[in-house]
Design an enzyme around this catalytic site. Structure first.
Site, PDB file in Angstrom:
ATOM      1  N   TYR A 120       0.833  -1.211   0.000  1.00 35.92           N
ATOM      2  CA  TYR A 120       0.000   0.000   0.000  1.00 35.92           C
ATOM      3  C   TYR A 120       0.865   1.258   0.000  1.00 35.92           C
ATOM      4  CZ  TYR A 120      -3.933   3.062   0.976  1.00 35.92           C
ATOM      5  OH  TYR A 120      -4.882   4.026   0.882  1.00 35.92           O
ATOM      6  N   PHE A 156      -6.628  19.395 -25.685  1.00 31.67           N
ATOM      7  CA  PHE A 156      -7.411  18.169 -25.904  1.00 31.67           C
ATOM      8  C   PHE A 156      -8.756  18.373 -25.200  1.00 31.67           C
ATOM      9  CE2 PHE A 156      -8.371  13.793 -24.307  1.00 31.67           C
ATOM     10  CZ  PHE A 156      -8.521  13.183 -25.539  1.00 31.67           C
ATOM     11  N   ASP A 157      -9.803  17.646 -25.615  1.00 29.28           N
ATOM     12  CA  ASP A 157     -11.138  17.963 -25.079  1.00 29.28           C
ATOM     13  C   ASP A 157     -11.260  17.782 -23.560  1.00 29.28           C
ATOM     14  OD1 ASP A 157     -11.181  15.201 -25.317  1.00 29.28           O
ATOM     15  OD2 ASP A 157     -12.752  15.148 -26.845  1.00 29.28           O
ATOM     16  N   ASP A 169       1.356  18.858 -21.889  1.00 25.39           N
ATOM     17  CA  ASP A 169       0.510  17.678 -21.965  1.00 25.39           C
ATOM     18  C   ASP A 169       1.364  16.670 -22.723  1.00 25.39           C
ATOM     19  OD1 ASP A 169      -1.146  15.657 -22.861  1.00 25.39           O
ATOM     20  OD2 ASP A 169      -2.885  16.965 -23.066  1.00 25.39           O
ATOM     21  N   ALA A 195       1.227  13.424 -23.457  1.00 24.39           N
ATOM     22  CA  ALA A 195       0.691  12.139 -23.934  1.00 24.39           C
ATOM     23  C   ALA A 195       1.536  11.519 -25.062  1.00 24.39           C
ATOM     24  CB  ALA A 195      -0.753  12.312 -24.397  1.00 24.39           C
ATOM     25  N   LYS A 207      -0.870   6.383 -23.942  1.00 19.11           N
ATOM     26  CA  LYS A 207      -0.418   6.685 -25.300  1.00 19.11           C
ATOM     27  C   LYS A 207       1.046   6.278 -25.413  1.00 19.11           C
ATOM     28  CE  LYS A 207      -4.455   8.770 -24.952  1.00 19.11           C
ATOM     29  NZ  LYS A 207      -4.639  10.161 -24.631  1.00 19.11           N
ATOM     30  N   HIS A 254     -21.909  11.744 -30.419  1.00 20.09           N
ATOM     31  CA  HIS A 254     -21.321  10.747 -31.319  1.00 20.09           C
ATOM     32  C   HIS A 254     -21.056   9.409 -30.660  1.00 20.09           C
ATOM     33  CE1 HIS A 254     -17.839  12.605 -29.483  1.00 20.09           C
ATOM     34  NE2 HIS A 254     -17.005  11.771 -30.057  1.00 20.09           N
TER      35      HIS A 254
HETATM   36  C1  LIG Z   1      -5.819  10.945 -24.057  1.00 19.00           C
HETATM   37  C2  LIG Z   1      -5.377  12.318 -23.826  1.00 19.00           C
HETATM   38  C3  LIG Z   1      -5.631  12.981 -22.625  1.00 19.00           C
HETATM   39  C4  LIG Z   1      -6.485  12.387 -21.520  1.00 19.00           C
HETATM   40  O1  LIG Z   1      -5.921  11.274 -20.962  1.00 19.00           O
HETATM   41  P1  LIG Z   1      -6.745   9.993 -20.467  1.00 19.00           P
HETATM   42  O2  LIG Z   1      -5.666   9.048 -20.102  1.00 19.00           O
HETATM   43  O3  LIG Z   1      -7.612   9.525 -21.593  1.00 19.00           O
HETATM   44  O4  LIG Z   1      -7.544  10.438 -19.286  1.00 19.00           O
HETATM   45  C5  LIG Z   1      -5.124  14.255 -22.474  1.00 19.00           C
HETATM   46  N1  LIG Z   1      -4.433  14.864 -23.441  1.00 19.00           N
HETATM   47  C6  LIG Z   1      -4.182  14.263 -24.614  1.00 19.00           C
HETATM   48  C7  LIG Z   1      -3.406  14.988 -25.663  1.00 19.00           C
HETATM   49  C8  LIG Z   1      -4.653  12.989 -24.860  1.00 19.00           C
HETATM   50  O5  LIG Z   1      -4.433  12.411 -26.047  1.00 19.00           O
END
Ligand SMILES: *Cc1c(COP(=O)(O)O)cnc(C)c1O
Length: 475
Positions: free
Chosen positions: A74, A126-127, A217, A219, A260, A452
């Protein structure tokens, strides 16, 4: 092109997962039962699934070994120590806050730094990132260079921030209304286009002038570093690992959806050099995700992630991966299919409006194309167009379509070979050859938001009387 120019994968296959192509009549029946919305299909009825590159990675033998040796303690888990070391070695950040995926990291960052009424400039958010800025009471502002909006123009770094636009935002809003600047590597919202090192340096210099922290960000930070190696002068002889480290030297920290580039099926991070931020986030992490040494993850997942962070910068792997996306794009282009240029790091984006010029935006060309691609080859891709992004002005009821109508073919990492993608290209080119007969879609039922994902659609049977008459004659 896919097969002629194919490069052997820089790995061999140790474990296989059968996939099957159900026959055309079955595909037709499953598609109708799914309301012509590929999100509603059973994944087992899909042959090649290009819906997303998120969490769909094939892990390596080493990562699977890590799953067995992961430490489920833990507190103070050995796997967390390994993860912290990997973040320090690869990204250069001292403090590591693990989260179950990217969005909780965004939640904690913006909730801590953003006050109501403030703005956060991005290249483009990103959204989910934009939503987290809004929930904190702020507004995300896109400052991506204008070239990022021109789909047919070739340019090496379409994800770059327009530094003048960024300066105007800071000066216009006032420094105290800009708690941080955020740059997405690569720019997912703009087709996976990279950001150059020169641009990251310029953003950092401007941020320093106003003493504003910069976060990334992250990813797709490794794919971004690979593009810098390939396209930016002065980097050709440097390893992706070195370039990655230099990228992060221009940031105070990052949020990271590890589903990613970090080559795991689940996981995320908030990493920073700021002790103050770290200390503010710790209680939030404990409240929302779990103890500080596991966040929302199992020990085995921390272990696999620590390994994935080191594997993701392998130059030969990235050359194959980014090359595979490019080969798919080139093959489609050679078959006449209109795509966004140049191809990005993780996906090929088909210009559905140019593919189906006779289908009006109100009849959802991207979804019509997604349905046809599934029917033709059992391939699943995602429509990103008017169904996903149609904006309705609440006061007037006026609707506006997004600038682009796209079908995204996202390529999972280390999952499909070039021959799978050749089958995808064949199917999409066949659809292109019979494009004139493809009809638009209408909504049968849909929720008011995020349509969608769950909308039920139906093909529009007869476009107009002329077509109806024409059919009669042909029958
Ligand atoms: C996927 C993604 C996120 C969000 O991450 P999750 O792991 O899906 O919560 C944020 N920014 C970018 C550019 C992404 O592609």
């Amino acid at each position: 092109m896919l097969l002629e120019n194919s490069q052997p994968e820089p790995y061999r296959i140790k474990m296989v997962e059968p996939i099957r192509l159900i026959d055309r009549e079955q595909r037709q029946a499953r598609l109708a039962a799914a309301g012509y919305n590929v999100f509603r299909l059973e994944a087992d009825d899909v042959y090649i699934d290009l819906m997303t590159d998120s969490g769909t990675t094939a892990m390596s033998a080493n990562q699977w070994a890590g799953i067995m040796t992961g430490d489920e303690s833990y507190a103070g888990s050995r796997s967390f120590t390994k993860l912290t070391q990997a973040v320090r070695d690869m990204l250069g950040f001292e403090y590591v806050l693990p989260t179950h995926q990217g969005r909780p990291a965004e939640h904690f960052l913006f909730r801590t730094l953003v006050r109501p009424g403030q703005v956060v400039p991005f290249n483009a958010p990103f959204d989910s990132t934009e939503a987290h800025v809004s929930i904190a009471g702020g507004t995300a502002i896109s400052c991506v260079a204008e070239i990022g909006y021109q789909p047919s123009v070739e340019h090496p770094f379409k994800g770059d921030v327009d530094v003048q636009k960024l300066r105007n935002v800071i000066e216009g809003e006032g420094r105290d209304n800009v708690p941080l600047i955020m740059v997405s590597l690569t720019n997912n919202a703009g087709g996976g286009q990279p950001v150059s090192m020169a641009n990251l340096r310029a953003v950092k210099a401007l941020a320093d002038e106003f003493a504003i922290p910069v976060y990334f960000d992250a990813a797709r930070c490794a794919e971004n570093a690979y593009f810098i190696q390939q396209r930016e002068s002065g980097y050709a002889n440097r390893s992706v690992a070195e370039i990655l480290k230099e990228q992060f030297s221009y940031a105070e920290g990052c949020t990271f959806s590890c589903k990613k580039d970090a080559l795991v099926n689940i996981g995320g991070l908030l990493a920073t050099r700021s002790r103050a931020l770290y200390e503010q986030v710790v209680p939030l992490l404990v409240l929302h995700e779990g103890f500080v040494t596991y966040g929302g993850m199992a020990g085995r997942d921390l272990e696999a992630l620590a390994i994935g962070l080191r594997e993701m910068v392998d130059d030969r792997y990235l050359q194959h991966r980014v090359g595979q996306v490019e080969r798919l794009g080139d093959t489609l282009l050679a078959g006449g299919v209109p795509i966004l240029r140049p191809t990005g790091g993780h996906a090929v984006y088909v210009d559905a409006a140019a593919f189906l010029p006779h289908v009006p935006r109100s009849e959802f060309p991207a979804e019509a194309l997604a349905s046809e691609l599934y029917l033709e080859g059992g391939v699943r891709a995602v429509g990103l167009g008017s169904l996903a992004f149609l904006k309705e002005e609440p006061s007037t009821g006026a609707v506006s379509a997004p600038r682009l109508e796209l079908l995204r073919l996202a390529i999972p990492r280390r999952v499909y070979t070039d021959s799978h993608l050749a089958a995808v290209a064949v199917a999409l080119i066949r659809v292109y050859q019979r494009r004139d007969a493809i009809r638009g879609m209408r909504i049968v039922s849909a929720p008011p938001m995020l349509k969608h994902f769950t909308a039920v659609l139906a093909p529009i049977e007869v476009r107009d009387e002329a077509v109806a008459e024409c059919r009669e004659v042909m029958v």
